[in-house]
Design a protein around this motif. Structure first.
Motif, mmCIF file in Angstrom:
data_model
loop_
_atom_site.group_PDB
_atom_site.id
_atom_site.type_symbol
_atom_site.label_atom_id
_atom_site.label_comp_id
_atom_site.label_asym_id
_atom_site.label_seq_id
_atom_site.Cartn_x
_atom_site.Cartn_y
_atom_site.Cartn_z
ATOM 1 N N SER A 85 73.132 43.649 114.089
ATOM 2 C CA SER A 85 73.333 43.505 115.533
ATOM 3 C C SER A 85 74.799 43.206 115.829
ATOM 4 O O SER A 85 75.572 42.829 114.944
ATOM 5 C CB SER A 85 72.465 42.368 116.065
ATOM 6 O OG SER A 85 72.901 41.123 115.530
ATOM 7 N N ASP A 86 75.178 43.356 117.098
ATOM 8 C CA ASP A 86 76.543 43.024 117.511
ATOM 9 C C ASP A 86 76.850 41.557 117.223
ATOM 10 O O ASP A 86 77.967 41.204 116.826
ATOM 11 C CB ASP A 86 76.718 43.304 119.006
ATOM 12 C CG ASP A 86 76.677 44.789 119.322
ATOM 13 O OD1 ASP A 86 76.770 45.596 118.368
ATOM 14 O OD2 ASP A 86 76.553 45.141 120.513
ATOM 15 N N GLU A 87 75.861 40.697 117.440
ATOM 16 C CA GLU A 87 76.080 39.266 117.198
ATOM 17 C C GLU A 87 76.371 39.001 115.711
ATOM 18 O O GLU A 87 77.244 38.186 115.383
ATOM 19 C CB GLU A 87 74.843 38.469 117.624
ATOM 20 C CG GLU A 87 74.606 38.427 119.131
ATOM 21 C CD GLU A 87 74.092 39.765 119.684
ATOM 22 O OE1 GLU A 87 73.587 40.574 118.872
ATOM 23 O OE2 GLU A 87 74.209 39.973 120.905
ATOM 24 N N GLN A 88 75.666 39.687 114.823
ATOM 25 C CA GLN A 88 75.902 39.496 113.395
ATOM 26 C C GLN A 88 77.292 39.998 112.998
ATOM 27 O O GLN A 88 77.976 39.373 112.198
ATOM 28 C CB GLN A 88 74.830 40.243 112.583
ATOM 29 C CG GLN A 88 73.449 39.603 112.663
ATOM 30 C CD GLN A 88 72.397 40.461 111.987
ATOM 31 O OE1 GLN A 88 72.282 41.659 112.247
ATOM 32 N NE2 GLN A 88 71.617 39.839 111.107
ATOM 33 N N GLU A 106 84.179 48.021 114.131
ATOM 34 C CA GLU A 106 82.757 47.677 114.062
ATOM 35 C C GLU A 106 82.029 48.558 113.045
ATOM 36 O O GLU A 106 81.208 48.075 112.263
ATOM 37 C CB GLU A 106 82.128 47.826 115.444
ATOM 38 C CG GLU A 106 80.685 47.357 115.513
ATOM 39 C CD GLU A 106 80.171 47.321 116.946
ATOM 40 O OE1 GLU A 106 78.953 47.196 117.110
ATOM 41 O OE2 GLU A 106 80.992 47.430 117.878
ATOM 42 N N ARG A 129 79.970 40.120 114.889
ATOM 43 C CA ARG A 129 80.977 39.181 115.390
ATOM 44 C C ARG A 129 80.953 37.863 114.613
ATOM 45 O O ARG A 129 81.996 37.229 114.413
ATOM 46 C CB ARG A 129 80.763 38.953 116.889
ATOM 47 C CG ARG A 129 81.306 40.113 117.720
ATOM 48 C CD ARG A 129 80.572 40.330 119.030
ATOM 49 N NE ARG A 129 81.127 41.456 119.764
ATOM 50 C CZ ARG A 129 80.936 42.745 119.439
ATOM 51 N NH1 ARG A 129 80.200 43.051 118.375
ATOM 52 N NH2 ARG A 129 81.479 43.722 120.166
ATOM 53 N N ALA A 130 79.779 37.465 114.159
ATOM 54 C CA ALA A 130 79.681 36.217 113.391
ATOM 55 C C ALA A 130 80.417 36.337 112.060
ATOM 56 O O ALA A 130 81.168 35.430 111.663
ATOM 57 C CB ALA A 130 78.212 35.874 113.157
#
Length: 600
Positions: free
Chosen positions: A449-452, A438, A454-455
């Motif tokens: 962000s974590d979502e970005q 990460e 992972r995307a």
């Protein structure tokens, strides 16, 4: 000593520590001088008692108590000053290290190309350790001794000025003999430091490349190279040490003769009745206080010489010129790029020539442009100057001639930080850092962000293997990502470039070192990355540039052809030859094909 004053001024924010240490040293001198005076009074009191004069016994006890109080106060002040000196030394080390590191981050790429990384690190460790250790020793030991010495000289002059003259004579004699020693010692020390830094550079390089060393059974050879550098330091230490100790013997002999004369004067004047027994005891103790710092000056001078050598190396780095437009401005989520000039190319080279240092040009009159959203490839023989184009585009080197424009403006018009935010790079070597997966994906956008995260990992075809790890995105990958395969590292590098989201993309042989399956997975990620982006593709395999709109061929530092793949395939130039060689099955043609790549 001007170099050491330069260090002190360089870390002026520690001045309250300097003041605190100085005050403690002055008070230590006062308490240290109190004991000889009290002992003088006690001695004279005892003598009066022995001579039958009135002298109460209780007074001697009070003298003893006062000496105890002075010694306890001296011990307390010594430890307070020592604490301040320790903290000051460590803070100085932290500040000097931070400024050295900050300077390295602003230096041009040329500096790192011309110096071993290990030598740069060794120079930091050695020079700053020597400086901070010297300041710690000076504040904790020698500054109190020097202040005590000055006070002792003043008191001695009050009682009998010829004694003070003899004591003062020690210093010009000692300084003159030290000056004779210093210049030659410094020359030896400079040569030794060069060998130590080189050995440190080799050490760091071998540790980083241990797999290669073991694979080629080169352990003995590397150890011999390392030992050879330290053998040179030993060889230099012998004449250096002989010279130092020969001169130190001369210095100490001169001091011994002067202190012999001082002792003779004190005893003689006591015998003639000029001094009382108590005054003799006082003067003997004061001379002893003066003798300690003088005889300890050999160690002080030795430490000073090393600190001077370290300070010169330190400031030599700080005096290097920064790369033009360099800064350490933090990039934030709100940082914006300058708007592009309407209708201007995304990338444009205008008559650019370049050569490294004083060497001949490796690029001559390079002129081309890339439209926004266009994909191009650079093709040519190894060593043809193609990687230099990327180095110039990234602002790692300034061109000797010509200009480079990004979106219609000179590419360093808004500073190197802005320029490099506009260009994303995926190298052949993924160049990951120790830490978690990460952390590496977020490297160009730490606020993501974590979502970005992972995307982009999913778009780069990296999510599947990341999620198979027990710790997932928190998996620690080791130095340079050694716990990952080549394909896995490249997919993380692609995700990192996606998250940076720069408008211009350079793919620097991003799949050349991968197997066919890994290449296919990485290539899918690269295709997703190139969408709506100006892309300069650098690839070893022609299959990876099938989707480009134009190809620029480079030969011997000059542009040979520019055109679409179809046009260049029929032109008979470098690209057409590469296609023909690729289609040929002969061993000779395959060997010729290996001499070509796309941007090396």
């Amino acid at each position: 000593m001007s170099a050491l004053w330069k260090v002190i001024r360089h870390v002026d924010e520690l001045r309250h520590y300097y003041i605190g240490v100085a005050l403690c040293s002055i008070l230590m001198a006062v308490t240290a001088l109190a004991s000889p005076f009290l002992l003088q009074g006690a001695t004279d009191h005892v003598v009066r008692r022995l001579q039958g004069q009135p002298a109460p016994m209780s007074v001697v006890i009070w003298f003893a108590v006062a000496i105890l109080v002075a010694e306890l106060a001296n011990a307390l002040l010594s430890n307070i000053g020592g604490y301040l000196g320790d903290v000051m030394s460590m803070r100085m080390r932290a500040i000097l290290s931070s400024r050295y590191y900050a300077k390295l981050l602003r230096l041009p790429q040329r500096y790192f190309d011309n110096n071993l990384s290990g030598a740069i690190i060794a120079r930091l460790t050695r020079s700053i350790t020597e400086l901070s250790s010297f300041m710690q020793m000076l504040s904790n030991n020698f500054l109190p001794m020097i202040i005590t010495l000055v006070a002792a000289l003043a008191v001695t002059a009050f009682y009998y000025w010829p004694l003070a003259v003899l004591l003062i004579a020690v210093f010009p004699i000692y300084t003159w003999l030290t000056a004779l020693t210093s210049e030659r010692w410094q020359r030896y020390e400079k040569q030794k430091n060069e060998h130590v830094d080189l050995a440190g550079g080799m050490f760091a390089e071998v540790v980083a490349q241990m797999r290669v060393v073991k694979s080629f059974v080169a352990q003995r050879r590397e150890l011999d190279r390392f030992d050879a550098e330290y053998d040179q330091t030993v060889a230099l230490t012998r004449p250096q040490s002989r010279w130092w100790h020969r001169m130190d013997t001369l210095r100490r002999t001169a001091l011994a003769l002067i202190f012999f004369l001082i002792n003779v004067v004190i005893l003689w004047q006591t015998m003639t009745g000029r001094f009382s027994l108590g005054t003799m005891v006082l003067l003997v103790q004061l001379v002893g206080m003066a003798k300690g710092p003088v005889t300890g000056m050999s160690f002080l001078v030795d430490s000073t010489q090393r600190a001077l050598a370290g300070s010169r190396d330190y400031f030599a780095v700080l005096d290097e010129a920064d790369e033009p437009g360099a800064s350490l401005q933090a990039v934030t989520p709100t940082s914006t790029l300058p708007p592009p000039v309407p209708g201007a190319p995304a990338v444009e080279f205008r008559d650019v020539s370049f050569g490294y240092d004083d060497e001949p040009n490796v690029l001559e009159e390079i002129t081309f442009s890339v439209a926004p959203g266009e994909r191009i490839a650079l093709v040519g023989e190894s060593g043809g100057g193609k990687s230099t184009i990327v180095n110039l585009l990234m602002g790692l080197f300034p061109p000797r001639q010509g200009t480079i424009h990004l979106f219609g403006e000179p590419h360093i018009e808004h500073g190197l930080d802005v320029l490099r935010r506009e260009v994303g790079v995926v190298f052949q070597d993924a160049s990951l850092f120790s830490g978690t997966i990460e952390d590496n994906i977020r490297y160009g956008a730490p606020w993501a962000s974590d979502e970005q995260v992972r995307a982009v990992a999913k778009r780069a075809n990296a999510a599947e293997f990341i999620e198979r790890f027990p710790d997932g995105y928190e998996t620690v990958i080791g130095e340079r990502g050694l716990k990952l395969s080549g394909g896995q590292k490249q997919r993380i590098a692609v995700a990192r470039a996606m998250l940076k989201d720069a408008p211009v993309l350079v793919l620097d042989e991003a799949t050349s070192a991968l197997d066919t399956r890994s290449e296919r997975l990485v290539q899918q990620g690269l295709e997703a990355l190139m969408v709506d982006r100006t892309s300069i593709i650098i690839a070893h395999r022609l299959s990876t540039i099938a989707s480009v709109e134009r190809i620029i061929t480079i030969q011997q530092g000059r542009i040979d052809e520019i055109g679409t793949p179809a046009e260049l395939a029929a032109s008979g130039g470098i690209y057409a030859q590469l296609l023909a060689l690729q289609e040929s099955g002969s061993k000779q043609d395959r060997k010729r094909l290996q001499s070509y790549d796309i941007l090396r």
